[in-house]
Design an enzyme around this catalytic site. Structure first.
Site, PDB file in Angstrom:
ATOM      1  N   ARG A 187       0.882  -1.184   0.000  1.00  0.00           N
ATOM      2  CA  ARG A 187       0.000   0.000   0.000  1.00  0.00           C
ATOM      3  C   ARG A 187       0.910   1.221   0.000  1.00  0.00           C
ATOM      4  NH1 ARG A 187      -5.379   1.407   3.291  1.00  0.00           N
ATOM      5  NH2 ARG A 187      -6.102  -0.051   1.717  1.00  0.00           N
TER       6      ARG A 187
ATOM      7  N   HIS B  89      -7.459  -0.081  -6.037  1.00  0.00           N
ATOM      8  CA  HIS B  89      -7.471  -0.929  -4.840  1.00  0.00           C
ATOM      9  C   HIS B  89      -8.140  -2.233  -5.301  1.00  0.00           C
ATOM     10  CE1 HIS B  89      -7.629  -2.333  -0.864  1.00  0.00           C
ATOM     11  NE2 HIS B  89      -8.273  -1.369  -0.250  1.00  0.00           N
TER      12      HIS B  89
HETATM   13  C1  NCD Z   1     -10.514   2.218   1.644  1.00  0.00           C
HETATM   14  C2  NCD Z   1      -9.132   2.618   1.250  1.00  0.00           C
HETATM   15  O1  NCD Z   1      -8.192   2.629   2.073  1.00  0.00           O
HETATM   16  O2  NCD Z   1      -8.967   2.912   0.083  1.00  0.00           O
HETATM   17  N1  NCD Z   1     -10.607   1.370   2.729  1.00  0.00           N
HETATM   18  C3  NCD Z   1     -10.259   0.058   2.640  1.00  0.00           C
HETATM   19  O3  NCD Z   1      -9.246  -0.311   2.080  1.00  0.00           O
HETATM   20  N2  NCD Z   1     -11.097  -0.829   3.176  1.00  0.00           N
HETATM   21  C4  NCD Z   1     -11.490   3.326   1.641  1.00  0.00           C
HETATM   22  C5  NCD Z   1     -11.304   4.486   2.563  1.00  0.00           C
HETATM   23  O4  NCD Z   1     -10.246   4.717   3.133  1.00  0.00           O
HETATM   24  O5  NCD Z   1     -12.291   5.230   2.706  1.00  0.00           O
END
Ligand code: NCD
Length: 315
Positions: free
Chosen positions: A109, A137
Site C-alpha cells: 500500500r 485498490h
Molecule cells: C478504503 C481505502 O483505504 O482505500 N478502505 C479500505 O481499504 N477498506 C477506503 C477508505 O479509506 O475510505
C-alpha cells in the site's frame, strides 16, 4: 483456464473478465476452508510474503496478513512510519533490501498512484497492490463484486451505484473497472465537485440526486469522504454533505424494493451513512470483510502458482 493472465495484481484495469471469474471460483473454495474448524491449508508453505504498508490501514492489512497465514506462508511486515523511509531511503532501495532476504511476493500500500506499477518494473517478486493513492485498490473491488455475486447470484445486469467522494477514491475506480468487466450497469453519484470530469468515458452514468439513484439501483456502495486527500473545500459543510448524500434508514424503507448497502470501511457513522443503516440487515459490510480474506487468499494462491521454485529444488 486455471491460471491468471498476469504475474502481478496491480489494478483491475490490467486483468481480464476470466481472471476475475477464476479468482471468484478459487475464493469459493477458500471461503469454505476459512469456515472449517481448522482454517489453515499448506498451499503457500514455501512462499515468503512481505507486507509493505507506506500508508495507514486496518482492514486491508489485517485481511492480507490473515489470508497469508491461513495459506501457511511466511510473513514479514513493514510499516513506513517505523522504518528507514523516514531517513530518506528510496522505494526501490527499501524493497530491494527486503527482497535480498528472499521474499517471493510483495503486498504494497502506497500513497503514490502507480507505485505498484513502478515497482513491478524494478523487482522480480510478484506484487499485489493493496491501494496506491487515488488510483486502484483491486482486492477491494474483487471482494465487493464477490459479495454482490454471493447475495444476488450474478453481477452481470445488476444496477450498482457508487456514492460519495468518487474523485479521491481508489475503491471507486477499481469497482468501476470490475463491475463493467462483469457486465453490471454503474452510476456514480455525489457532489459535482467530487465527480471526476471525464468519468463518463469509463462507461458509467453520472447522477447528483441520491433519491433517484436509490430508486434505480439494486446495490449502493457508500464511500467515505477522503478528507486526508483534500487540500481545498469541495463542499460547504459536512452537515450539508450529509443532507444531500448521506443515507438513512427512512430513505431505504421508502423504496419499493430492498437494495443491498455496501461500504469499504472505515465508516464515518452519521456522515455518509447513519448507524441504523450500517447495522441493518440490508447492509453487507461485515460480509465484505469476511469475503476479503477469501478473495485475498485466492489472489495470493493464484499468483504464487506462477512462481518457479524449481531452482530451489535443485539444491
Ligand atoms: C478504503 C481505502 O483505504 O482505500 N478502505 C479500505 O481499504 N477498506 C477506503 C477508505 O479509506 O475510505
Amino acid at each position: 483456464m486455471s491460471e491468471l493472465s498476469v504475474k502481478h495484481l496491480l489494478g483491475i484495469k490490467y486483468i481480464t473478465e476470466s481472471d476475475i471469474h477464476l479468482i471468484f471460483e478459487t475464493a469459493d473454495h477458500f471461503k469454505e476452508v476459512i469456515n472449517r474448524s481448522i482454517k489453515k491449508v499448506p498451499s503457500l508453505r514455501d512462499i515468503t510474503i512481505a507486507n509493505l504498508f507506506f500508508e495507514n490501514s486496518t482492514r486491508t492489512r489485517l485481511s492480507f496478513e490473515l489470508a497469508e497465514k491461513r495459506l501457511s506462508a511466511d510473513v514479514v511486515n513493514f510499516s513506513a512510519s517505523s522504518s528507514s523511509v523516514k531517513k530518506g531511503e528510496t522505494l526501490v532501495d527499501t524493497v530491494n533490501n527486503i527482497l535480498s532476504m528472499k521474499v517471493d511476493m510483495v503486498v504494497m500500500r502506497h500513497p503514490n498512484p502507480g507505485a505498484g506499477v513502478f515497482l513491478s518494473r524494478h523487482i522480480e517478486a510478484n506484487i499485489v497492490n493493496a491501494g496506491d493513492g487515488t488510483h486502484e485498490h483491486p482486492t477491494q473491488a474483487l471482494l465487493d463484486c464477490y459479495s454482490i455475486r454471493e447475495r444476488l447470484g450474478d453481477v452481470s445486469g445488476k444496477n450498482v451505484a457508487i456514492v460519495g467522494d468518487i474523485l479521491h477514491s481508489r475503491v471507486a475506480l477499481s469497482n468501476i473497472f470490475a463491475l463493467k468487466k462483469l457486465g453490471a450497469n454503474v452510476t456514480v453519484c455525489g457532489p459535482k465537485t467530487l465527480l471526476p470530469k471525464y468519468i463518463e468515458d469509463l462507461g458509467v452514468s453520472v447522477e447528483t440526486d441520491l433519491k433517484k439513484t436509490l430508486n434505480w439501483c439494486h446495490v449502493v456502495n457508500m464511500l467515505r469522504v477522503q478528507h486526508e486527500r483534500m487540500d481545498i473545500n469541495y463542499f460547504p459543510t459536512t452537515r450539508e454533505y450529509t443532507q444531500q448524500f448521506g443515507l438513512n434508514k427512512n430513505m431505504l424503507d421508502k423504496l419499493d424494493k430492498e437494495i443491498l448497502v455496501m461500504h469499504p470501511g472505515p465508516i464515518n457513522r452519521g456522515v455518509e451513512i447513519t448507524s441504523d443503516v450500517a447495522d441493518c440487515d440490508q447492509a453487507i459490510i461485515l460480509d465484505q470483510v469476511e469475503n476479503g480474506v477469501a478473495i485475498r487468499m485466492a489472489v495470493l494462491y493464484l499468483l504464487a502458482s506462477k512462481i518457479d521454485k524449481n531452482e530451489d529444488h535443485k539444491l
